[in-house]
Motif scaffolding. Structure first.
Motif, PDB file in Angstrom:
ATOM      1  N   VAL A 219     -33.730  56.346 -30.956  1.00 23.16           N
ATOM      2  CA  VAL A 219     -34.670  57.035 -31.831  1.00 23.16           C
ATOM      3  C   VAL A 219     -35.593  57.937 -31.020  1.00 23.16           C
ATOM      4  CG1 VAL A 219     -36.390  55.186 -31.795  1.00 23.16           C
ATOM      5  CG2 VAL A 219     -36.260  56.710 -33.744  1.00 23.16           C
ATOM      6  N   ASP A 220     -35.930  59.076 -31.604  1.00 14.06           N
ATOM      7  CA  ASP A 220     -36.762  60.058 -30.923  1.00 14.06           C
ATOM      8  C   ASP A 220     -37.556  60.784 -32.003  1.00 14.06           C
ATOM      9  OD1 ASP A 220     -37.687  62.505 -29.739  1.00 14.06           O
ATOM     10  OD2 ASP A 220     -36.156  62.331 -28.206  1.00 14.06           O
ATOM     11  N   GLY A 221     -38.849  60.928 -31.786  1.00  8.23           N
ATOM     12  CA  GLY A 221     -39.703  61.557 -32.782  1.00  8.23           C
ATOM     13  C   GLY A 221     -39.293  62.955 -33.171  1.00  8.23           C
ATOM     14  N   CYS A 222     -38.707  63.717 -32.249  1.00 13.94           N
ATOM     15  CA  CYS A 222     -38.321  65.088 -32.592  1.00 13.94           C
ATOM     16  C   CYS A 222     -37.195  65.110 -33.616  1.00 13.94           C
ATOM     17  CB  CYS A 222     -37.953  65.896 -31.357  1.00 13.94           C
ATOM     18  SG  CYS A 222     -36.462  65.367 -30.499  1.00 13.94           S
ATOM     19  N   TYR A 223     -36.440  64.011 -33.728  1.00 14.47           N
ATOM     20  CA  TYR A 223     -35.385  63.943 -34.751  1.00 14.47           C
ATOM     21  C   TYR A 223     -35.982  63.978 -36.152  1.00 14.47           C
ATOM     22  CZ  TYR A 223     -32.108  62.472 -31.080  1.00 14.47           C
ATOM     23  OH  TYR A 223     -31.331  62.400 -29.979  1.00 14.47           O
ATOM     24  N   SER A 224     -37.280  63.675 -36.268  1.00 17.35           N
ATOM     25  CA  SER A 224     -37.907  63.757 -37.583  1.00 17.35           C
ATOM     26  C   SER A 224     -37.774  65.178 -38.131  1.00 17.35           C
ATOM     27  CB  SER A 224     -39.372  63.334 -37.528  1.00 17.35           C
ATOM     28  OG  SER A 224     -40.133  64.208 -36.731  1.00 17.35           O
TER      29      SER A 224
END
Length: 137
Positions: free
Chosen positions: A5-10
């Protein structure tokens, strides 16, 4: 790549959903068991969960946003986490809801294609619409 998971994937994942929603039916019937179907909204998008993830996992206590709690904040993740938060908030508002948390959580609406504030994208479109057509020489 089996990346966690990675915040930029939001934004990279979440930003795709409004684009799909503009090109695909609003809802569709899908099979759930033999002889049974259910109607689901498309694209399936839990905008509240995406907002909670960005607000809870990506904020650095000293400001800025990061890809996950174990990492440091940086400009890249601050940009794309805010953009993902904006996409999720816009989806919530479009569905008749509100952004998660206090009104201070509300961020500017972004254009999911250009990743700039919607009002800036609208000004750019208006500006270029006034120009004569481009011709290659």
């Amino acid at each position: 790549a089996n990346k966690l998971v990675d915040g930029c994937y939001s934004f990279w994942q979440g930003g795709l959903l409004p684009l799909l929603a503009k090109t695909l039916p609003v809802s569709t019937v899908v099979p759930i068991a033999e002889g049974q179907t259910t109607e689901v909204e498309f694209p399936p998008f839990d905008h509240a969960a995406l907002q909670r993830f960005v607000l809870a996992a990506c904020q650095d206590p000293n400001g800025g946003l990061r890809d996950k709690p174990s990492r440091r904040r940086d400009h890249y993740h601050s940009c794309y986490c805010l953009s993902g938060l904006s996409v999720a908030q816009s989806a919530a508002i479009a569905a008749g809801g509100e952004p998660i948390g206090p009104s201070s959580n509300k961020v500017a609406a972004v254009d999911a294609v250009l990743n700039v504030e919607r009002k800036c994208a609208q000004r750019a479109v208006a500006f270029f619409a006034k120009l004569p057509p481009f011709t290659a020489s």
